[in-house]
Design a protein around this motif. Sequence first.
Motif, PDB file in Angstrom:
ATOM      1  N   PHE A   7      62.159  43.293  62.143  1.00 58.82           N
ATOM      2  CA  PHE A   7      62.635  42.736  60.885  1.00 58.82           C
ATOM      3  C   PHE A   7      63.996  42.096  61.120  1.00 58.82           C
ATOM      4  N   ALA A   8      64.192  40.879  60.610  1.00 57.13           N
ATOM      5  CA  ALA A   8      65.477  40.196  60.754  1.00 57.13           C
ATOM      6  C   ALA A   8      65.890  39.642  59.400  1.00 57.13           C
ATOM      7  N   TRP A   9      67.120  39.968  58.969  1.00 53.62           N
ATOM      8  CA  TRP A   9      67.688  39.466  57.725  1.00 53.62           C
ATOM      9  C   TRP A   9      68.678  38.360  58.051  1.00 53.62           C
ATOM     10  N   THR A  10      68.603  37.220  57.353  1.00 51.24           N
ATOM     11  CA  THR A  10      69.563  36.136  57.517  1.00 51.24           C
ATOM     12  C   THR A  10      70.011  35.659  56.131  1.00 51.24           C
ATOM     13  N   ILE A  17      75.862  39.818  55.882  1.00 49.25           N
ATOM     14  CA  ILE A  17      75.102  40.984  55.457  1.00 49.25           C
ATOM     15  C   ILE A  17      75.723  42.192  56.144  1.00 49.25           C
ATOM     16  N   ASP A  18      76.265  43.105  55.330  1.00 47.51           N
ATOM     17  CA  ASP A  18      76.944  44.274  55.868  1.00 47.51           C
ATOM     18  C   ASP A  18      76.031  45.476  56.020  1.00 47.51           C
ATOM     19  N   HIS A  19      75.040  45.601  55.147  1.00 46.39           N
ATOM     20  CA  HIS A  19      74.224  46.812  55.144  1.00 46.39           C
ATOM     21  C   HIS A  19      72.884  46.524  54.476  1.00 46.39           C
ATOM     22  N   VAL A  20      71.813  47.060  55.026  1.00 45.92           N
ATOM     23  CA  VAL A  20      70.489  46.996  54.414  1.00 45.92           C
ATOM     24  C   VAL A  20      70.016  48.430  54.229  1.00 45.92           C
ATOM     25  N   ALA A  21      69.753  48.813  52.990  1.00 46.41           N
ATOM     26  CA  ALA A  21      69.292  50.165  52.683  1.00 46.41           C
ATOM     27  C   ALA A  21      67.901  50.084  52.069  1.00 46.41           C
ATOM     28  N   THR A  22      66.982  50.853  52.579  1.00 50.47           N
ATOM     29  CA  THR A  22      65.637  50.863  52.017  1.00 50.47           C
ATOM     30  C   THR A  22      65.410  52.192  51.319  1.00 50.47           C
ATOM     31  N   GLY A  23      64.714  52.122  50.217  1.00 52.05           N
ATOM     32  CA  GLY A  23      64.398  53.314  49.439  1.00 52.05           C
ATOM     33  C   GLY A  23      62.927  53.327  49.095  1.00 52.05           C
ATOM     34  N   PRO A  24      62.515  54.302  48.303  1.00 50.82           N
ATOM     35  CA  PRO A  24      61.092  54.421  47.988  1.00 50.82           C
ATOM     36  C   PRO A  24      60.559  53.293  47.102  1.00 50.82           C
ATOM     37  N   THR A  25      61.443  52.620  46.352  1.00 51.08           N
ATOM     38  CA  THR A  25      60.958  51.585  45.439  1.00 51.08           C
ATOM     39  C   THR A  25      61.500  50.189  45.720  1.00 51.08           C
ATOM     40  N   ASN A  26      62.548  50.076  46.540  1.00 51.04           N
ATOM     41  CA  ASN A  26      63.089  48.741  46.794  1.00 51.04           C
ATOM     42  C   ASN A  26      64.022  48.756  47.993  1.00 51.04           C
ATOM     43  N   CYS A  33      80.933  37.628  50.620  1.00 47.95           N
ATOM     44  CA  CYS A  33      80.961  36.164  50.573  1.00 47.95           C
ATOM     45  C   CYS A  33      82.364  35.691  50.918  1.00 47.95           C
ATOM     46  N   ARG A  34      82.460  34.617  51.691  1.00 53.92           N
ATOM     47  CA  ARG A  34      83.756  34.077  52.082  1.00 53.92           C
ATOM     48  C   ARG A  34      84.206  32.918  51.204  1.00 53.92           C
ATOM     49  N   ILE A  35      83.297  32.379  50.376  1.00 54.95           N
ATOM     50  CA  ILE A  35      83.666  31.307  49.446  1.00 54.95           C
ATOM     51  C   ILE A  35      83.038  31.602  48.098  1.00 54.95           C
ATOM     52  N   SER A  36      83.603  31.027  47.055  1.00 54.72           N
ATOM     53  CA  SER A  36      83.052  31.191  45.721  1.00 54.72           C
ATOM     54  C   SER A  36      81.821  30.310  45.573  1.00 54.72           C
ATOM     55  N   THR A  37      80.760  30.874  45.062  1.00 62.94           N
ATOM     56  CA  THR A  37      79.527  30.109  44.874  1.00 62.94           C
ATOM     57  C   THR A  37      79.032  30.234  43.439  1.00 62.94           C
ATOM     58  N   PHE A  62      70.470  35.316  45.250  1.00 63.34           N
ATOM     59  CA  PHE A  62      71.397  36.350  44.820  1.00 63.34           C
ATOM     60  C   PHE A  62      72.704  35.706  44.388  1.00 63.34           C
ATOM     61  N   LYS A  63      73.534  36.482  43.707  1.00 63.85           N
ATOM     62  CA  LYS A  63      74.845  36.015  43.260  1.00 63.85           C
ATOM     63  C   LYS A  63      75.945  36.701  44.061  1.00 63.85           C
ATOM     64  N   CYS A  64      76.974  35.944  44.405  1.00 66.92           N
ATOM     65  CA  CYS A  64      78.168  36.528  45.019  1.00 66.92           C
ATOM     66  C   CYS A  64      79.092  36.944  43.886  1.00 66.92           C
ATOM     67  N   THR A  65      79.370  38.228  43.799  1.00 69.56           N
ATOM     68  CA  THR A  65      80.215  38.712  42.713  1.00 69.56           C
ATOM     69  C   THR A  65      81.632  39.012  43.167  1.00 69.56           C
ATOM     70  N   THR A  66      81.834  39.244  44.449  1.00 67.04           N
ATOM     71  CA  THR A  66      83.155  39.518  44.983  1.00 67.04           C
ATOM     72  C   THR A  66      83.394  38.609  46.180  1.00 67.04           C
ATOM     73  N   ILE A  67      84.529  37.960  46.215  1.00 65.68           N
ATOM     74  CA  ILE A  67      84.864  37.053  47.302  1.00 65.68           C
ATOM     75  C   ILE A  67      85.905  37.727  48.191  1.00 65.68           C
ATOM     76  N   VAL A  68      85.657  37.746  49.498  1.00 64.77           N
ATOM     77  CA  VAL A  68      86.588  38.319  50.463  1.00 64.77           C
ATOM     78  C   VAL A  68      87.497  37.223  50.955  1.00 64.77           C
ATOM     79  N   PRO A  69      88.817  37.436  50.908  1.00 62.73           N
ATOM     80  CA  PRO A  69      89.754  36.382  51.353  1.00 62.73           C
ATOM     81  C   PRO A  69      89.665  36.130  52.851  1.00 62.73           C
TER      82      PRO A  69
END
Length: 69
Positions: A7-10, A17-26, A33-37, A62-69
């Motif tokens: 599996f590869a996430w891009t 992408i900092d972390h991928v967590a899988t659970g029983p339903t999703n 994000c490095r820029i505002s989108t 998806f939406k970027c809700t927090t921008i890292v300087p």
Amino acid sequence: MNSPCTFAWTSNSYVTIDHVATGPTNTRIEGTCRISTIGNPNQVTLTVTDSVGATASAQRNFKCTTIVP
């Protein structure tokens, strides 16, 4: 698809992408994000490759809700 699979996430070039967590339903993908989108779609893609090299992929917006300087 033939087992085993990899599996590869891009994502967009300005998203990390900092972390991928899988659970029983999703699956929850966390990143930064490095820029505002605001108002523009961002996309993450999952590509699955089986043991003989066949691939399948899916994209989600998806939406970027927090921008890292």
